[in-house]
Write an enzyme that holds these catalytic residues in place. Structure first.
Site, PDB file in Angstrom:
ATOM      1  N   HIS A   1      15.424  90.809  40.272  1.00  0.00           N
ATOM      2  CA  HIS A   1      16.166  91.087  39.188  1.00  0.00           C
ATOM      3  C   HIS A   1      17.017  92.132  39.430  1.00  0.00           C
ATOM      4  O   HIS A   1      17.028  93.105  40.430  1.00  0.00           O
ATOM      5  CB  HIS A   1      15.256  91.906  38.300  1.00  0.00           C
ATOM      6  CG  HIS A   1      15.663  92.629  36.969  1.00  0.00           C
ATOM      7  ND1 HIS A   1      15.738  92.255  35.737  1.00  0.00           N
ATOM      8  CD2 HIS A   1      16.551  93.863  36.928  1.00  0.00           C
ATOM      9  CE1 HIS A   1      16.261  93.115  35.028  1.00  0.00           C
ATOM     10  NE2 HIS A   1      16.799  93.953  35.939  1.00  0.00           N
TER      11      HIS A   1
ATOM     12  N   TYR B   1       7.400  94.802  43.867  1.00  0.00           N
ATOM     13  CA  TYR B   1       7.304  95.502  42.576  1.00  0.00           C
ATOM     14  C   TYR B   1       6.508  94.566  41.739  1.00  0.00           C
ATOM     15  O   TYR B   1       6.725  93.107  41.688  1.00  0.00           O
ATOM     16  CB  TYR B   1       8.748  95.627  41.966  1.00  0.00           C
ATOM     17  CG  TYR B   1       8.656  96.461  40.901  1.00  0.00           C
ATOM     18  CD1 TYR B   1       8.350  98.007  40.979  1.00  0.00           C
ATOM     19  CD2 TYR B   1       8.840  96.236  39.594  1.00  0.00           C
ATOM     20  CE1 TYR B   1       8.286  98.798  39.759  1.00  0.00           C
ATOM     21  CE2 TYR B   1       8.920  96.620  38.275  1.00  0.00           C
ATOM     22  CZ  TYR B   1       8.625  97.980  38.389  1.00  0.00           C
ATOM     23  OH  TYR B   1       8.539  98.875  37.385  1.00  0.00           O
TER      24      TYR B   1
ATOM     25  N   ASP C   1       8.573  86.479  42.435  1.00  0.00           N
ATOM     26  CA  ASP C   1       9.280  85.311  42.403  1.00  0.00           C
ATOM     27  C   ASP C   1      10.743  85.272  42.010  1.00  0.00           C
ATOM     28  O   ASP C   1      11.204  84.111  41.912  1.00  0.00           O
ATOM     29  CB  ASP C   1       8.440  84.202  41.461  1.00  0.00           C
ATOM     30  CG  ASP C   1       8.339  84.932  39.896  1.00  0.00           C
ATOM     31  OD1 ASP C   1       8.683  86.107  39.749  1.00  0.00           O
ATOM     32  OD2 ASP C   1       7.876  84.027  39.093  1.00  0.00           O
ATOM     33  N   HIS C   2      11.134  86.283  41.904  1.00  0.00           N
ATOM     34  CA  HIS C   2      12.729  86.593  41.858  1.00  0.00           C
ATOM     35  C   HIS C   2      13.235  87.882  41.909  1.00  0.00           C
ATOM     36  O   HIS C   2      12.374  88.707  42.112  1.00  0.00           O
ATOM     37  CB  HIS C   2      12.940  86.193  40.213  1.00  0.00           C
ATOM     38  CG  HIS C   2      12.447  87.279  39.267  1.00  0.00           C
ATOM     39  ND1 HIS C   2      11.053  87.384  38.818  1.00  0.00           N
ATOM     40  CD2 HIS C   2      12.984  88.160  38.814  1.00  0.00           C
ATOM     41  CE1 HIS C   2      10.954  88.251  38.112  1.00  0.00           C
ATOM     42  NE2 HIS C   2      12.187  88.819  37.588  1.00  0.00           N
TER      43      HIS C   2
ATOM     44  N   HIS D   1       7.594  90.817  40.153  1.00  0.00           N
ATOM     45  CA  HIS D   1       8.806  90.351  40.817  1.00  0.00           C
ATOM     46  C   HIS D   1       8.684  89.793  42.105  1.00  0.00           C
ATOM     47  O   HIS D   1       9.515  89.910  43.026  1.00  0.00           O
ATOM     48  CB  HIS D   1       9.775  91.654  40.775  1.00  0.00           C
ATOM     49  CG  HIS D   1      10.256  91.947  39.399  1.00  0.00           C
ATOM     50  ND1 HIS D   1       9.260  92.645  38.582  1.00  0.00           N
ATOM     51  CD2 HIS D   1      11.218  91.755  38.977  1.00  0.00           C
ATOM     52  CE1 HIS D   1      10.076  92.950  37.576  1.00  0.00           C
ATOM     53  NE2 HIS D   1      11.407  92.455  37.589  1.00  0.00           N
TER      54      HIS D   1
ATOM     55  N   HIS E   1      18.206  93.293  30.185  1.00  0.00           N
ATOM     56  CA  HIS E   1      18.491  91.952  29.570  1.00  0.00           C
ATOM     57  C   HIS E   1      18.823  91.774  28.247  1.00  0.00           C
ATOM     58  O   HIS E   1      20.059  90.869  28.109  1.00  0.00           O
ATOM     59  CB  HIS E   1      17.310  90.937  30.140  1.00  0.00           C
ATOM     60  CG  HIS E   1      16.792  90.649  31.304  1.00  0.00           C
ATOM     61  ND1 HIS E   1      17.770  89.549  32.150  1.00  0.00           N
ATOM     62  CD2 HIS E   1      15.971  90.937  32.082  1.00  0.00           C
ATOM     63  CE1 HIS E   1      17.308  89.561  33.268  1.00  0.00           C
ATOM     64  NE2 HIS E   1      16.049  90.317  33.231  1.00  0.00           N
TER      65      HIS E   1
ATOM     66  N   ASP F   1      18.298  87.684  36.639  1.00  0.00           N
ATOM     67  CA  ASP F   1      16.821  87.481  37.651  1.00  0.00           C
ATOM     68  C   ASP F   1      17.610  86.259  38.494  1.00  0.00           C
ATOM     69  O   ASP F   1      18.038  85.047  38.082  1.00  0.00           O
ATOM     70  CB  ASP F   1      15.826  86.894  36.932  1.00  0.00           C
ATOM     71  CG  ASP F   1      15.383  88.246  36.041  1.00  0.00           C
ATOM     72  OD1 ASP F   1      15.298  89.068  36.174  1.00  0.00           O
ATOM     73  OD2 ASP F   1      14.709  87.720  35.050  1.00  0.00           O
TER      74      ASP F   1
HETATM   75 ZN    ZN Z   1      15.066  90.592  35.033  1.00  0.00          ZN
END
Ligand code: ZN
Length: 103
Positions: free
Chosen positions: A78, A70, A75-76, A73, A35, A42
């Site tokens: 990446h 993972y 809720d989104h 992760h 990022h 995301d």
């Molecule tokens: Zn991310």
């Protein structure tokens, strides 16, 4: 960073921070996070599952994918292009981690 509420608030908050692209809380805190190089995002869509996003990212050739299953992760999803990033000081690698999606 300040305490955050909803994921949408987190995205808006992070858009004003030093994180290159909107990041969920905890995703991008690592100083060497993709990022910070502006080559990560995301993703969440209301009509598409996180696993569908992860699988599509794999098919599209993203070299970094972290999604459901993972840690941090669920809720989104990446995605990033870490393999093409020569500035992060890590060995080029493809890293896919979304075990709940079979990745
Ligand atoms: Zn991310």
């Amino acid at each position: 960073m300040e305490a955050r509420g909803t994921p949408e608030e987190a995205r808006r908050s992070s858009a004003d921070s030093d994180v290159g692209f909107p990041a969920y809380p905890g995703c991008g805190d690592n100083n060497n996070s993709q990022h910070h190089y502006g080559n990560a995002a995301d993703l969440v869509f209301s009509t598409v599952s996180l696993c569908t996003i992860a699988l599509a990212a794999r098919d599209a050739g993203f070299s970094g994918i972290f999604g459901p299953g993972y840690p941090g992760h669920d809720d989104h999803t990446h995605v990033d292009s870490r393999l093409e990033n020569d500035d992060d000081g890590v060995n080029p690698a493809v890293v896919w981690r979304a075990p709940s999606c079979g990745i």
